[in-house]
Design an enzyme around this catalytic site. Sequence first.
Site, PDB file in Angstrom:
ATOM      1  N   CYS A  79      12.897  10.950   7.558  1.00 54.69           N
ATOM      2  CA  CYS A  79      12.672  10.678   8.981  1.00 54.69           C
ATOM      3  C   CYS A  79      13.922  10.897   9.827  1.00 54.69           C
ATOM      4  O   CYS A  79      13.830  11.311  10.979  1.00 54.69           O
ATOM      5  CB  CYS A  79      12.183   9.243   9.166  1.00 54.69           C
ATOM      6  SG  CYS A  79      10.599   8.882   8.394  1.00 54.69           S
ATOM      7  N   GLU A 139       9.646   1.473  10.923  1.00 56.01           N
ATOM      8  CA  GLU A 139      10.595   2.598  10.889  1.00 56.01           C
ATOM      9  C   GLU A 139       9.754   3.859  10.942  1.00 56.01           C
ATOM     10  O   GLU A 139       9.033   4.174   9.990  1.00 56.01           O
ATOM     11  CB  GLU A 139      11.462   2.527   9.627  1.00 56.01           C
ATOM     12  CG  GLU A 139      12.649   3.474   9.665  1.00 56.01           C
ATOM     13  CD  GLU A 139      12.475   4.666   8.763  1.00 56.01           C
ATOM     14  OE1 GLU A 139      12.109   5.741   9.303  1.00 56.01           O
ATOM     15  OE2 GLU A 139      12.692   4.537   7.555  1.00 56.01           O
ATOM     16  N   LYS A 189       0.866  -1.184   0.000  1.00 60.36           N
ATOM     17  CA  LYS A 189       0.000   0.000   0.000  1.00 60.36           C
ATOM     18  C   LYS A 189       0.901   1.231   0.000  1.00 60.36           C
ATOM     19  O   LYS A 189       1.462   1.609   1.028  1.00 60.36           O
ATOM     20  CB  LYS A 189      -0.900  -0.015   1.240  1.00 60.36           C
ATOM     21  CG  LYS A 189      -1.573   1.317   1.618  1.00 60.36           C
ATOM     22  CD  LYS A 189      -2.394   1.947   0.527  1.00 60.36           C
ATOM     23  CE  LYS A 189      -3.107   3.209   1.017  1.00 60.36           C
ATOM     24  NZ  LYS A 189      -2.201   4.370   1.201  1.00 60.36           N
ATOM     25  N   GLU A 230       8.629  16.383  15.326  1.00 57.19           N
ATOM     26  CA  GLU A 230       9.038  16.165  13.936  1.00 57.19           C
ATOM     27  C   GLU A 230       8.205  17.049  13.019  1.00 57.19           C
ATOM     28  O   GLU A 230       6.974  16.957  12.989  1.00 57.19           O
ATOM     29  CB  GLU A 230       8.859  14.697  13.548  1.00 57.19           C
ATOM     30  CG  GLU A 230       9.378  14.395  12.155  1.00 57.19           C
ATOM     31  CD  GLU A 230       9.280  12.929  11.795  1.00 57.19           C
ATOM     32  OE1 GLU A 230      10.230  12.412  11.173  1.00 57.19           O
ATOM     33  OE2 GLU A 230       8.265  12.304  12.133  1.00 57.19           O
TER      34      GLU A 230
END
Length: 497
Positions: free
Chosen positions: A298, A264, A190, A399
């Site tokens: 990330c 992750e 996906k 973040e």
Amino acid sequence: MQPISTPPLVPFLSNGPKLLFIDGKPVPARSGKTFQTINPATGKVLAEVAQGSAEDIDIAVKAARRAFEGPWSRWRPADRQQAMLRLADLIERNYDELALLDTLDLGAPISRTTLGRKRAGALLRYYGGLATSTHGETIDSSFMPHESLTYTLKEPVGVVGAINPWNGPIGMAIWKLCPVLASGCTVVLKPAEQAPLSPLRLAQLCAEAGIPDGVVNVVTGLGDAGAALAEHPGVDKVAFTGSTDVGRKIVRASAGNLKRLSMELGGKSANVVFADANMDSAVAGAAMAVYMNSGQICSAGTRMFVQRPIYDEFVERVAAFAKSIRVGDPLDEATQMGPVVSAEQLERVCSYLEIGKAQGARALAGGARLTEGALAKGYFVPPTLFVDVRDDMRIAREEIFGPVAAALPFDTVEEVIARGNDSEYGLGGGVWTRDLNNAHRVAKGLRTGTVWVNCYQVLDPAVPFGGYKMSGFGRESGNEHMQEYFETKAVMVKLDS
């Protein structure tokens, strides 16, 4: 600024909506629905894409199960290796098209997306080698008579649900695919709805390489499709890359059949610059540790810790470097930074720019979206560097996933290790110094999955990558990655005397 180029004609984008890829062929969504994928450089529609739902996920999972239990299960390791080598050749031959799709869909400069060709081929060839070198072991049992044989088998875990983010569409898809093919698993992928095009094209190349129907399936769609994949009882493992918030939801969704998980997740990485660092290398390295891919990585080194004796000079030079980065048309080879991926992401990044200022930080470079000229209709944010930042500010703790760095001074090694670890995340980190003692002390002290010394964001197929704490668990790349896709079966045989 030069106007945004008219995108070239891409054969893959012609002939109507882009379809799901299930059981070896393109198929429409069962609902008939589609969604639009947008060019973030222009705000214009690139393509209509089939909007898969839970029903389509179920069909794809069943196709993957049939393939896993059928022809694919009889392929020898060397057969899988040869298919992966054929796929590597095909991807390299077609990489200009894949890179162009990513540039149009993600907004990453074409000069950057084309660099992925070498890594794509290297990943497939490395894992192709692992396909033929992974094995169990024999064990001298302490609790069986001497007339015995004890050994382990490595068996593929089964059907894998792979859920990817939008910040590296083709690279992430190949990274997820490699251990699946090498181990003998099957997959339902996906991709992110913001950048679904190159993963669909990859599925076609898999079929062209001779990989059996049902081994590789791609279901495009919105969040409900990803949720259906995460909770589907026919999925044995979920491999997820994305935000920590979504990761929590996947952990909960996996409980039904206790799926194996590798995740992750997000990051807020510390990048530590000592006073003795090579200033030229550290300025460019620390800047691009944040601004590469418009900050949409990330492990980006967004907390820039700079030792106090060089702090003022260093931040001025990073600000000058940031202002020199050419932001613009992703199709222009000279462009160094493109837009962020979507209007939603633009709004998120710009909200943090305002939060930073409201909490007392000062933008030494950037600080506001581009609203004039040729780039005004796209989702462009210039490279931003905040100073006068405290550790408790939101721009230093949360973040952002955009081209926004927070520079913070420090004095001692012990202090910077403690402050670097004062985060819920632990994905990446960096150290810039000529002092090996300081380099090793920080590398050992930081609670993070990867530490780069005098470099940043270097990835190697043989080197494991993953996070500590809220940055996830499990590893990608290296032999550790392969083990995530195997079950270990013990066999104990008592032999006749």
